[in-house]
Motif scaffolding. Sequence first.
Motif, mmCIF file in Angstrom:
data_model
loop_
_atom_site.group_PDB
_atom_site.id
_atom_site.type_symbol
_atom_site.label_atom_id
_atom_site.label_comp_id
_atom_site.label_asym_id
_atom_site.label_seq_id
_atom_site.Cartn_x
_atom_site.Cartn_y
_atom_site.Cartn_z
ATOM 1 N N SER A 17 1.568 10.728 13.687
ATOM 2 C CA SER A 17 2.595 11.522 13.023
ATOM 3 C C SER A 17 2.414 11.451 11.524
ATOM 4 C CB SER A 17 3.979 10.979 13.399
ATOM 5 O OG SER A 17 4.971 11.477 12.541
ATOM 6 N N LEU A 18 2.421 12.633 10.872
ATOM 7 C CA LEU A 18 2.293 12.663 9.421
ATOM 8 C C LEU A 18 3.521 12.035 8.777
ATOM 9 C CD1 LEU A 18 0.503 13.560 7.153
ATOM 10 C CD2 LEU A 18 1.747 15.713 7.090
ATOM 11 N N ALA A 19 4.656 12.204 9.426
ATOM 12 C CA ALA A 19 5.864 11.577 8.895
ATOM 13 C C ALA A 19 5.698 10.066 8.845
ATOM 14 C CB ALA A 19 7.071 11.938 9.764
ATOM 15 N N ALA A 20 5.062 9.518 9.867
ATOM 16 C CA ALA A 20 4.843 8.072 9.890
ATOM 17 C C ALA A 20 3.905 7.654 8.785
ATOM 18 C CB ALA A 20 4.277 7.650 11.241
ATOM 19 N N LEU A 21 2.898 8.475 8.505
ATOM 20 C CA LEU A 21 1.941 8.132 7.455
ATOM 21 C C LEU A 21 2.641 8.001 6.118
ATOM 22 C CD1 LEU A 21 -1.066 10.519 8.192
ATOM 23 C CD2 LEU A 21 -0.950 8.076 8.600
ATOM 24 N N THR A 22 3.449 9.008 5.777
ATOM 25 C CA THR A 22 4.074 8.994 4.465
ATOM 26 C C THR A 22 5.193 7.959 4.395
ATOM 27 O OG1 THR A 22 5.483 10.829 5.172
ATOM 28 C CG2 THR A 22 3.492 11.371 3.962
ATOM 29 N N ALA A 23 5.896 7.739 5.513
ATOM 30 C CA ALA A 23 6.985 6.776 5.490
ATOM 31 C C ALA A 23 6.461 5.354 5.332
ATOM 32 C CB ALA A 23 7.811 6.885 6.769
ATOM 33 N N CYS A 24 5.365 5.032 6.021
ATOM 34 C CA CYS A 24 4.831 3.668 5.975
ATOM 35 C C CYS A 24 4.299 3.309 4.598
ATOM 36 C CB CYS A 24 3.707 3.509 7.000
ATOM 37 S SG CYS A 24 4.307 3.460 8.702
ATOM 38 N N SER A 25 3.845 4.309 3.849
ATOM 39 C CA SER A 25 3.220 3.999 2.566
ATOM 40 C C SER A 25 4.011 4.564 1.398
ATOM 41 C CB SER A 25 1.802 4.580 2.537
ATOM 42 O OG SER A 25 1.836 5.970 2.799
ATOM 43 N N GLY A 26 5.247 4.906 1.626
ATOM 44 C CA GLY A 26 5.999 5.632 0.621
ATOM 45 C C GLY A 26 6.758 4.776 -0.357
ATOM 46 N N ALA A 27 8.069 5.043 -0.475
ATOM 47 C CA ALA A 27 8.830 4.500 -1.591
ATOM 48 C C ALA A 27 9.380 3.098 -1.323
ATOM 49 C CB ALA A 27 9.993 5.437 -1.928
ATOM 50 N N GLY A 28 9.088 2.520 -0.202
ATOM 51 C CA GLY A 28 9.593 1.190 0.115
ATOM 52 C C GLY A 28 8.878 0.099 -0.654
ATOM 53 N N ALA A 29 9.162 -1.138 -0.279
ATOM 54 C CA ALA A 29 8.536 -2.268 -0.949
ATOM 55 C C ALA A 29 7.025 -2.235 -0.742
ATOM 56 C CB ALA A 29 9.103 -3.566 -0.393
ATOM 57 N N SER A 30 6.286 -2.472 -1.811
ATOM 58 C CA SER A 30 4.834 -2.392 -1.751
ATOM 59 C C SER A 30 4.244 -3.669 -1.179
ATOM 60 C CB SER A 30 4.270 -2.138 -3.157
ATOM 61 O OG SER A 30 2.872 -2.182 -3.135
ATOM 62 N N SER A 31 3.237 -3.499 -0.333
ATOM 63 C CA SER A 31 2.537 -4.661 0.222
ATOM 64 C C SER A 31 1.192 -4.861 -0.458
ATOM 65 C CB SER A 31 2.331 -4.458 1.736
ATOM 66 O OG SER A 31 1.559 -3.283 1.964
ATOM 67 N N SER A 32 0.915 -4.074 -1.482
ATOM 68 C CA SER A 32 -0.379 -4.127 -2.149
ATOM 69 C C SER A 32 -0.189 -3.937 -3.641
ATOM 70 C CB SER A 32 -1.291 -3.030 -1.591
ATOM 71 O OG SER A 32 -2.440 -2.866 -2.395
ATOM 72 N N GLY A 54 -6.835 11.138 7.536
ATOM 73 C CA GLY A 54 -8.054 10.437 7.157
ATOM 74 C C GLY A 54 -7.869 9.629 5.885
ATOM 75 N N PHE A 55 -7.176 10.221 4.923
ATOM 76 C CA PHE A 55 -6.894 9.543 3.653
ATOM 77 C C PHE A 55 -6.065 8.289 3.895
ATOM 78 C CE2 PHE A 55 -3.944 9.181 -0.047
ATOM 79 C CZ PHE A 55 -4.878 8.869 -1.034
ATOM 80 N N ALA A 56 -5.033 8.406 4.733
ATOM 81 C CA ALA A 56 -4.173 7.252 5.019
ATOM 82 C C ALA A 56 -4.946 6.130 5.704
ATOM 83 C CB ALA A 56 -2.992 7.692 5.884
ATOM 84 N N ALA A 57 -5.823 6.486 6.648
ATOM 85 C CA ALA A 57 -6.605 5.473 7.352
ATOM 86 C C ALA A 57 -7.573 4.769 6.408
ATOM 87 C CB ALA A 57 -7.366 6.107 8.512
ATOM 88 N N LEU A 62 -8.838 -0.085 2.863
ATOM 89 C CA LEU A 62 -9.054 -0.668 1.547
ATOM 90 C C LEU A 62 -7.941 -1.635 1.150
ATOM 91 C CD1 LEU A 62 -10.292 2.564 -0.262
ATOM 92 C CD2 LEU A 62 -11.609 0.444 -0.054
ATOM 93 N N GLY A 63 -6.875 -1.676 1.945
ATOM 94 C CA GLY A 63 -5.760 -2.563 1.628
ATOM 95 C C GLY A 63 -4.822 -1.993 0.595
ATOM 96 N N TRP A 64 -4.835 -0.658 0.432
ATOM 97 C CA TRP A 64 -4.001 0.004 -0.563
ATOM 98 C C TRP A 64 -2.755 0.594 0.076
ATOM 99 C CZ3 TRP A 64 -8.260 3.630 -2.988
ATOM 100 C CH2 TRP A 64 -9.218 2.839 -3.652
ATOM 101 N N SER A 282 -13.099 14.235 5.203
ATOM 102 C CA SER A 282 -12.818 14.632 3.826
ATOM 103 C C SER A 282 -11.740 13.734 3.224
ATOM 104 C CB SER A 282 -12.369 16.093 3.777
ATOM 105 O OG SER A 282 -13.392 16.960 4.181
ATOM 106 N N GLY A 283 -10.735 13.388 4.028
ATOM 107 C CA GLY A 283 -9.716 12.453 3.546
ATOM 108 C C GLY A 283 -10.302 11.094 3.217
ATOM 109 N N TRP A 284 -11.248 10.640 4.046
ATOM 110 C CA TRP A 284 -11.964 9.391 3.746
ATOM 111 C C TRP A 284 -12.760 9.529 2.452
ATOM 112 C CZ3 TRP A 284 -12.595 4.697 6.601
ATOM 113 C CH2 TRP A 284 -11.800 4.624 7.745
ATOM 114 N N ALA A 285 -13.349 10.698 2.228
ATOM 115 C CA ALA A 285 -14.139 10.909 1.015
ATOM 116 C C ALA A 285 -13.262 10.841 -0.233
ATOM 117 C CB ALA A 285 -14.861 12.251 1.090
ATOM 118 N N VAL A 286 -12.024 11.348 -0.143
ATOM 119 C CA VAL A 286 -11.105 11.260 -1.284
ATOM 120 C C VAL A 286 -10.827 9.797 -1.614
ATOM 121 C CG1 VAL A 286 -8.760 11.760 -2.080
ATOM 122 C CG2 VAL A 286 -10.060 13.521 -0.856
ATOM 123 N N ALA A 287 -10.571 9.000 -0.589
ATOM 124 C CA ALA A 287 -10.344 7.564 -0.824
ATOM 125 C C ALA A 287 -11.594 6.902 -1.390
ATOM 126 C CB ALA A 287 -9.912 6.883 0.473
#
Length: 334
Positions: A17-32, A54-57, A62-64, A282-287
């Motif tokens: 789910s794209l919603a899950a991608l953005t929610a897990c890495s969004g405005a919450g407390a940072s783990s990185s 692909g970008f999220a994966a 990378l631990g980001w 392509s998402g991996w290439a951006v990362a």
Amino acid sequence: MNKHTPRVVTAALAVGSLAALTACSGAGASSSDTFVGMSSPVLAQEGQKYMSEGFAAATQELGWDSQVYDANLSADTQFSNIQTMVDRQASAVAAWALDDGAIAGAYANASASDIPVIGINSAGSNVTTSVWWEVNTCNSGGVVEQLADTFAEAKPGGKIAVVGGPPVPSIVALTQCFVDAATAAGLTIVSQQDNTQDTSAGASALAQDMLSANPEIEGFWTYNDASALGVSSVLTGSGRSIYSPSNRDGLVVTGVNGDASAISAVRSGTLSATVDTDPVCSGWAVAGAMRDAQDGTPPEEYVVASSIVDGATIADYVEPAERTCSLDDLPLVG
């Protein structure tokens, strides 16, 4: 790109789910300590969803922390997306520019903050490096010329209609690239219109008008799959057929993006061809470009290989979720 020990991660792990991608890495407390962001031109488009996954994966490997923002075809929203990343002190930002001028100020702010800017199918002032789909490079002998040759082989000296899209720089350049290649291949462009609605319905309406004014049209080139499918529906609905290896009398209709619906249409013979842009990798290439920019070793560009999927190659097609991508062994051209 620099070659290190390959760290292979199956793209299927990215699909969710794209919603899950953005929610897990969004405005919450940072783990990185590293946060990076990407502004998509329109996340409703299937290929953009795959690129985001692909970008999220890749950033997770990378631990980001990362977040994908949806500009939803608004240059003003995209400016806001990029400025938000700058304000969050991102380590790198990426965007598929909808309007180079409109986001120039945000890019300048990123540069002033020593934040690398990755252009996706776009370049411009203050862009550190660009990640291109091969189909958008217009290289001699490349995918666009190959598509023009497909039309010329199917309909030598044929009369072709061209359906462009919204006035996004990459779309404008892609469309002109095909027009030039088609002309060089001996084809005649008898009609050219832009599907500014960016929908299948918009393309259908354009196709009807084009055929009414030019009933001798022998093929349609379109800038994306939604448009190609809209054109195809008008043709088949009016009793015309679509060109394929088993039906050489039909009209040639091609799209770009390799959407699932277009792949199905190629299989069924209701679309002549589409271009597989490999969006997950392509998402991996951006990362990867972000990583190399932070390391201080980015080349001027990264070009992700594209391929034509038609009746002759469809048997070899691999679904995006089943592909394998690696940060250090990307499907790059050159």
